[in-house]
Enzyme design. Structure first.
Site, PDB file in Angstrom:
ATOM      1  N   HIS A 170       0.789  -0.893   0.052  1.00 52.93           N
ATOM      2  CA  HIS A 170      -0.094   0.175   0.387  1.00 52.93           C
ATOM      3  C   HIS A 170       0.935   1.280  -0.641  1.00 52.93           C
ATOM      4  CE1 HIS A 170      -3.781   1.962   1.182  1.00 52.93           C
ATOM      5  NE2 HIS A 170      -2.891   3.413   1.829  1.00 52.93           N
ATOM      6  N   GLU A 171       1.857   1.456   0.855  1.00 52.15           N
ATOM      7  CA  GLU A 171       2.058   2.619   1.254  1.00 52.15           C
ATOM      8  C   GLU A 171       3.597   2.771   0.012  1.00 52.15           C
ATOM      9  OE1 GLU A 171       1.524   4.746   3.180  1.00 52.15           O
ATOM     10  OE2 GLU A 171       0.803   3.282   4.371  1.00 52.15           O
TER      11      GLU A 171
END
Lengths: 500, 500
Positions: free
Chosen positions: B265-266
């Protein structure tokens, strides 16, 4: 404007300047501890903007007017405010002499040089670093010329780190060290009673070394709410305020004492900052007094306490617990002798207590040659290697272990090194008086250094920059600085250790 | 002044503003990744000074004059400069409405609230955080009043994150999600063909998880020269420039997928910033366009790619290599089904793809009640717990897992959450068109996502803020935003997964 209002503005101004120092120190710290390598241009640009803004703050007409008023009303000010006004006026007058673009260029050049120094050191490639070093030397020469147009360039640079210091005072100090320590080192080298250091090399898992770091920081009484430890290539201490002190170390799996004494050393620096008086929080005087006084505190903890027999007896059980195999059959006395081995070597930061000052002497002589005799960057490695052979008898195998070993020049700090030797000499004198009041053997036996911390806080730490180096020594020892304590201490200690 | 000179000054001004953003982001990042806990007052004071200085830069007469000239000569400017001038004029006009002391107070209050939120979350003590939260809400209300005195408070706050967004547009969007997803979740819950997830809990040594993080970052093509991974309580991405992107994760020894999908995600957020055009370096437009567009990219990588069958087949051999005992007898298909388990739960950041939007819906409804109906901070935990029971059927056992779970409100970000759901819906639509051009199965088979990166860079990443969210969606999909792709994608995927 009323004087009270001016004082209030003056305190606000110091808070602002403190904030800029904080972010610039944080940027530098971040670059050493976790910045992605590709980010150096962004860092460099931001540092340039911040140093420019900080500079503008320092040369603003409003601030100048403030300092003028305060210095005209000195007698009406409390001691702290008066000292702040004096100190900052002096600094302001100095800074005003340097053109802003020069300040911005210096910040940028230092950051670049630091970046390429790291690469050059890793690759053993002095040529890569050379042009950046040359640029820094030229910047330093110009800087000294702005500050003190008629003065000696290298004296001006020495003054940046130890106010009032000149080569005229330094030369006899180093001559004395050379005269007394060189024969002592020779005698030690010839001694047939050398300590066994074999158990200090081997494999020391880094996780275990981390436990040892935490243990000694706790022992010393470092407040972990306000101080943290990270890892960098070159250990250092930085502080953003007395409530935010950062120290770093470098772990080497094959070397136990490198990290251990590095952590004690940096914790000594940290303790000084952590114990500055709350009244000085965010004041321009809320830091250690001078680099030499600072170094006196790191060395005091590292060598005078950390390498004492009593301290070794205190920590050895922990060392044995963490590294039972490596320490099999070793007793505290062996450990004490081993961590005090005196052996001419290549790396300053890992030099033993006895040979340390000769590493500094070499840098002092190099800097004198660079600034007084125009020694070219082309010739620095050869000169470095020549001096190491002459004073320490060692052959420098490569520039990584030679001229590229220290971060200081890459950061534009010329004239810094001599304060290391001076600081070490200060601590010998301070210890003499500390021991008259504090029972250090008892502290080590009980593992409680509160009496040491309290005595040092009262005499030195709490004052920050309120007192000068000279005043702090007199405040602590009731006499002027005397380098003889240092050579006497070393002679006594190493004569006994090596049974000379 | 000549227009060219004005443009040059304008670019310099943007560099300066960028430097202040850099240091403020670094201070915040440092506070989350390594600051000693006792340093929060120093941090807070420095942030206050920096935000004050940055604010002054933004409302200076010189800068106002610059923006006026540039906006009067729009037709003579290149596209980038024109967009910069428009965007910054709008921002400048907005900022000028907020008194400086309010900006400084907000920065300080956010920092304080964040500090106490962390403690409160650790101690499960909402009461400790409550007064700071109340202060932030009042600050937000005042802020909205300054910006848009006649407007709806919550619409004004929504606009801070997604320009042009109103409750009038958001309400039907969330109604649609509720209408289509609630029955789907119910059907999934009733399915007798639930995946086995037992092998995702157990003990997963953190050192091994770190290897997995590095592996997926490499797979995605994250440039480690410009992006690093650290650990924090709440994972996030921050960027100081396209050459300095920092992402964080949280390792849990008993949970494999929490860190794995957090890193993906990041990294999705990071990739966006890393691929912004070089022309936009240090420009005010050199960042992702809006929070929802940003979230569309993190979700695209996390769910649409990272939780696809082909991606699971790609990474499963590595998972098995790192955790052979835990994965004994497990095949890639099992792993795929397990990482896609849909199960109403307590924590938004760990929610599955299907129930995620309902977590956001709850926060959206809470925020509407806070700002439209004056719901008191005293009543927030009860209302939170009531909504979790109503929409997700779960009982909230404590505030740590309830109202204290997110960092957003503690950072003063109200109106932020809805952009998470909107972003996720954006990505469904983007994926539809990406798949028409890029053979994603082949990318996963070969472990090479360059085609995906290139397509997204060309359509979205490289433009930074040069295009609006609306323009980016049209640029990518050749149609307007349509939330139906999202609910259709989820219905298809989970109907197949649960064999409904």
């Amino acid at each position: 404007m009323e004087l009270n209002k001016t004082i209030q503005n003056f305190k606000e101004q110091q808070k602002k300047m403190h904030a800029f120092d904080h972010v610039m120190n944080l940027l530098t710290y971040d670059a050493a501890t976790g910045m992605p390598p590709g980010a150096s241009d962004t860092l460099s640009d931001t540092l340039a903007v911040m140093s420019g803004e900080s500079y503008r703050l320092t040369v603003s007409e409003e601030y100048k007017a403030m300092l003028k008023v305060l210095n005209e009303h000195k007698e009406e000010l409390d001691f702290q405010t008066r000292r702040e006004a004096e100190e900052l006026l002096e600094e302001q007058e100095k800074l005003a002499k340097v053109p802003e673009e020069e300040v911005v260029a210096a910040a940028k050049a230092q950051n670049e040089a630091n970046h390429y120094w790291e690469i050059a050191k890793n690759k053993n490639d002095y040529e890569l670093f050379k042009p950046y070093l040359a640029k820094l030397i030229e910047i330093q020469k110009r800087y000294a010329g702005y500050i003190n147009p008629d003065g000696d360039v290298y004296d001006t640079l020495l003054n940046e780190f130890e106010k009032g210091m000149t080569q005229k005072q330094m030369d006899p100090f180093f001559d004395d060290i050379k005269e007394k320590l060189v024969p002592l080192i020779a005698a030690v080298q010839k001694s047939s009673d050398k300590p066994d250091t074999s158990f200090l090399s081997g494999t020391f898992p880094i996780e275990k070394q981390k436990e040892l770091s935490a243990y000694v920081m706790d022992l010393m009484g470092i407040d972990k709410e306000r101080c943290i430890l990270r890892e960098t290539e070159h250990p250092f201490t930085t502080e953003f305020s007395k409530n935010d002190v950062r120290i770093t170390t470098k772990y080497k799996e094959d070397d136990l004492t490198s990290n251990l004494y590095s952590v004690i050393h940096e914790s000594g620096h940290a303790m000084y900052e952590l114990c500055v008086s709350d009244d000085l929080l965010h004041s321009a005087l809320g830091h250690g007094a001078t680099t030499a006084i600072h170094e006196s505190q790191s060395r005091l903890w590292e060598n005078y306490i950390g390498r004492s027999k009593a301290f070794c007896q205190l920590i050895f059980p922990k060392v044995k617990e963490l590294f039972p195999e490596q320490m099999e059959g070793v007793i505290a006395e062996d450990f004490y002798r081993a961590v005090n081995v005196a052996r001419p070597s290549l790396i300053r930061t890992e030099a033993d207590e006895l040979t340390y000052s000769l590493h500094v002497l070499i840098r002092y002589e190099m800097e004198k040659k660079i600034f007084n005799e125009g020694l070219s960057v082309d010739d620095l490695p050869a000169e470095w290697n020549r001096l190491y052979k002459e004073y320490l008898g060692v052959d420098v195998p490569d520039d990584t272990q030679g001229i590229l070993q220290d971060a200081h020049w890459a950061g534009g700090a010329f004239g810094y090194f001599p304060s290391y030797a001076l600081g070490t000499a200060y601590s010998a004198q301070i210890m003499k008086y500390l021991k008259e009041v504090v029972d250090l053997e008892k502290c080590c036996f009980e593992g409680d250094f509160a009496p040491v911390r309290e005595w040092l806080t009262d005499r030195i730490y709490k004052h920050g920059m309120l007192l000068t180096a000279e005043e702090l020594i007199e405040n602590t020892c009731h006499e002027k600085f005397d380098p003889n304590y240092y050579t006497k201490y070393l002679t006594d200690k190493f004569t006994r250790l090596y049974r000379l």
